[in-house]
Write a protein that holds these residues in place. Structure first.
Motif, PDB file in Angstrom:
ATOM      1  N   ASN A 158       0.818  -1.209   0.000  1.00  0.00           N
ATOM      2  CA  ASN A 158       0.000   0.000   0.000  1.00  0.00           C
ATOM      3  C   ASN A 158       0.855   1.263   0.000  1.00  0.00           C
ATOM      4  N   LEU A 159       1.987   1.201   0.722  1.00  0.00           N
ATOM      5  CA  LEU A 159       2.883   2.351   0.719  1.00  0.00           C
ATOM      6  C   LEU A 159       3.445   2.610  -0.673  1.00  0.00           C
ATOM      7  N   LYS A 160       3.714   1.534  -1.398  1.00  0.00           N
ATOM      8  CA  LYS A 160       4.177   1.704  -2.771  1.00  0.00           C
ATOM      9  C   LYS A 160       3.076   2.291  -3.641  1.00  0.00           C
ATOM     10  N   THR A 277       7.381   1.375  -9.157  1.00  0.00           N
ATOM     11  CA  THR A 277       6.244   0.837  -8.409  1.00  0.00           C
ATOM     12  C   THR A 277       5.342  -0.015  -9.276  1.00  0.00           C
ATOM     13  N   LEU A 278       4.988   0.495 -10.443  1.00  0.00           N
ATOM     14  CA  LEU A 278       4.003  -0.180 -11.291  1.00  0.00           C
ATOM     15  C   LEU A 278       4.620  -1.201 -12.232  1.00  0.00           C
ATOM     16  N   ARG A 279       5.913  -1.137 -12.421  1.00  0.00           N
ATOM     17  CA  ARG A 279       6.548  -1.958 -13.458  1.00  0.00           C
ATOM     18  C   ARG A 279       6.242  -3.446 -13.306  1.00  0.00           C
ATOM     19  N   SER A 345       1.650   0.273 -20.170  1.00  0.00           N
ATOM     20  CA  SER A 345       2.891   0.449 -20.933  1.00  0.00           C
ATOM     21  C   SER A 345       3.120   1.913 -21.291  1.00  0.00           C
ATOM     22  N   ILE A 346       2.055   2.637 -21.668  1.00  0.00           N
ATOM     23  CA  ILE A 346       2.201   4.058 -22.010  1.00  0.00           C
ATOM     24  C   ILE A 346       2.482   4.878 -20.751  1.00  0.00           C
ATOM     25  N   TRP A 347       1.821   4.523 -19.655  1.00  0.00           N
ATOM     26  CA  TRP A 347       2.048   5.227 -18.382  1.00  0.00           C
ATOM     27  C   TRP A 347       3.498   5.058 -17.920  1.00  0.00           C
ATOM     28  N   LEU A 348       4.025   3.835 -18.002  1.00  0.00           N
ATOM     29  CA  LEU A 348       5.411   3.598 -17.614  1.00  0.00           C
ATOM     30  C   LEU A 348       6.364   4.415 -18.477  1.00  0.00           C
ATOM     31  N   LEU A 349       6.077   4.489 -19.772  1.00  0.00           N
ATOM     32  CA  LEU A 349       6.928   5.263 -20.672  1.00  0.00           C
ATOM     33  C   LEU A 349       6.902   6.749 -20.301  1.00  0.00           C
ATOM     34  N   HIS A 350       5.736   7.260 -19.953  1.00  0.00           N
ATOM     35  CA  HIS A 350       5.616   8.662 -19.543  1.00  0.00           C
ATOM     36  C   HIS A 350       6.369   8.924 -18.242  1.00  0.00           C
ATOM     37  N   ARG A 351       6.191   8.044 -17.242  1.00  0.00           N
ATOM     38  CA  ARG A 351       6.883   8.217 -15.960  1.00  0.00           C
ATOM     39  C   ARG A 351       8.400   8.189 -16.158  1.00  0.00           C
ATOM     40  N   LEU A 352       8.865   7.279 -17.025  1.00  0.00           N
ATOM     41  CA  LEU A 352      10.309   7.158 -17.245  1.00  0.00           C
ATOM     42  C   LEU A 352      10.854   8.352 -18.031  1.00  0.00           C
ATOM     43  N   ALA A 353      10.097   8.812 -19.007  1.00  0.00           N
ATOM     44  CA  ALA A 353      10.544   9.954 -19.816  1.00  0.00           C
ATOM     45  C   ALA A 353      10.766  11.184 -18.954  1.00  0.00           C
ATOM     46  N   HIS A 354       9.927  11.379 -17.947  1.00  0.00           N
ATOM     47  CA  HIS A 354      10.041  12.550 -17.077  1.00  0.00           C
ATOM     48  C   HIS A 354      10.977  12.309 -15.896  1.00  0.00           C
TER      49      HIS A 354
END
Length: 422
Positions: A158-160, A277-279, A345-354
């Motif tokens: 839950n903390l994650k 977290t989500l990966r 997959s798109i969310w992970l790409l956005h989080r990583l890009a930023h």
């Protein structure tokens, strides 16, 4: 009179026999107050013993371990007092003369030892019972420890998940909480490949459901991007991939991803924390625990723009699933779960890009642009280039490209009017 010899014999026999100097009756008569006091103490002790035994019985119904232990100690104490009174009486009132004093004393000692053995037997059973109770307590404690570990794992999870909540400003990467991952261009390239595969994978069930619903795929592809000359009819699938890509990447360059988030303060560390977290999590499990997280809102908003209401009506015969999503839910239908894999997959790409400094820049290729091998990659590989000097033109952008540092990750395009080698 007895003869002299007979009298001598009787005297010798009388001398050989021990005679108690003070018979019991005489000893008791000499000090009647002491005897009365002793008897009074015995009766009092017996009354106390009865009372303690009653308390011991009462402690069993209802069962109260603490009261049982207290009553048990009281019973043992009264038994000790009674034993002390017995020894006091024997010491002050020796046994009367008997024919076999040694046998009588041995018999009394044996009887006393037997009583002690019974007492010890009771105590042994009591200690065995206490040991069993302790073993049971240990087992219960072990179960509590196991339950505590499970709760701890849930709390850590839950903390994650809080890293995906609206309070993203509080998120930060925990190096001890995740496997070591280097923030490199190779990592970003691999996530780009995964995102493109997710777009391709989601387009398959979408196209199949359109076929099953009786859609005119040629007309649908032409409505997405008209006048594209496809080398093969099967290549029209790229029109649907392009449609999905355009909707999913809308707002990618913004930190909020076009979501309305009030007072959102984020750092590059928090973006990377959310990526980690989500990966490795199942998106539906995460949304089940936190359906209104930023990721949850992202999934809802993208689903509503990727899947048109007419599509849903033709697929399912109603808009129940759409209404459920609009109401804040995340249905556990196979179609929505397939979409969540794409959204993740798109969310992970956005989080990583930023997460990069400077952040990764996304770029798109317009239709009609001349093909450039530096910035573009054709999704169809076995093309036949025209002998004329005219360069191929982009018919569809299937996947955008990215600037990462001084490097370029090519955009994926479909070239219009090209021929394919058989």
């Amino acid at each position: 009179m007895l003869p002299t010899g007979a009298r001598d014999t009787q005297l010798r026999e009388s001398n050989n026999q021990k005679v108690h100097p003070q018979p019991m009756e005489e000893a008791m008569n000499q000090n009647p107050e002491a005897v009365e006091a002793l008897i009074s103490k015995v009766f009092t002790n017996i009354s106390s013993l009865k009372s303690a035994y009653i308390q011991l019985q009462a402690a069993h119904t209802p069962y109260d371990p603490e009261k049982i232990q207290a009553a048990d100690k009281l019973v043992i104490s009264e038994l000790k007092n009674l034993s002390e009174l017995k020894h006091f009486y024997r010491e002050n009132n020796p046994s009367p003369v008997c024919a076999s004093p040694q046998d009588s004393r041995l018999a009394a000692e044996i009887q006393e030892q037997q009583i002690l053995l019974k007492t010890y037997g009771v105590m042994v059973k009591k200690f065995q019972s206490e040991i069993q109770n302790k073993d049971s307590e240990i087992l219960q404690l072990q179960q509590h420890i196991e339950e505590a570990k499970q709760k701890q794992a849930k709390l850590e999870k839950n903390l994650k998940l809080r890293g995906m909540s609206t309070k993203e400003s509080e998120g930060s990467a925990d190096e001890n909480g995740f496997p070591p991952v280097d923030l490199t261009s190779d990592l970003f390239t691999s996530v780009v490949e995964a995102a493109y595969k997710a777009i391709h994978d989601f387009s398959k069930p979408l196209i199949n459901m359109m076929k099953a619903a009786g859609w005119d795929l040629d007309a649908a592809a032409n409505s997405i991007e008209p006048n594209v000359v496809y080398a093969k009819r099967a290549h029209k699938k790229y029109a649907f991939e392009s449609h999905i890509c355009q909707r999913m990447f809308s707002g990618f360059q913004q930190e909020s991803f076009s979501l309305n988030l009030d007072n959102l303060t984020v750092t590059k560390e928090s973006f990377f924390h959310q990526f980690l977290t989500l990966r490795d999590m199942d998106p539906l499990d995460m949304l089940g625990q936190n359906p209104d997280s930023v990721f949850g809102r992202f999934c809802r908003s993208k689903y509503l723009v990727v899947v048109h209401p007419k599509m849903e009506t033709s697929f399912f015969g109603n808009l129940d699933q759409r209404n459920y999503v609009m109401g804040g839910g995340h249905p556990r239908t196979p179609f929505y779960q397939a979409f969540l894999k794409l959204a993740k997959s798109i969310w992970l790409l956005h989080r990583l890009a930023h997460s990069f400094d400077p952040r990764v820049e996304v770029f798109q290729v317009k239709r009609g642009s001349e093909f450039s091998e530096v910035y573009m990659d054709s999704v169809v590989k076995n093309l036949i280039m025209d002998e004329s000097d005219q360069k191929p033109k982009v018919g569809l952008m299937v996947m955008p490209g990215f600037w990462i540092g001084g490097s370029v990750i090519q955009s994926r395009v479909y070239l219009s009017g090209m021929k394919v080698a058989e």
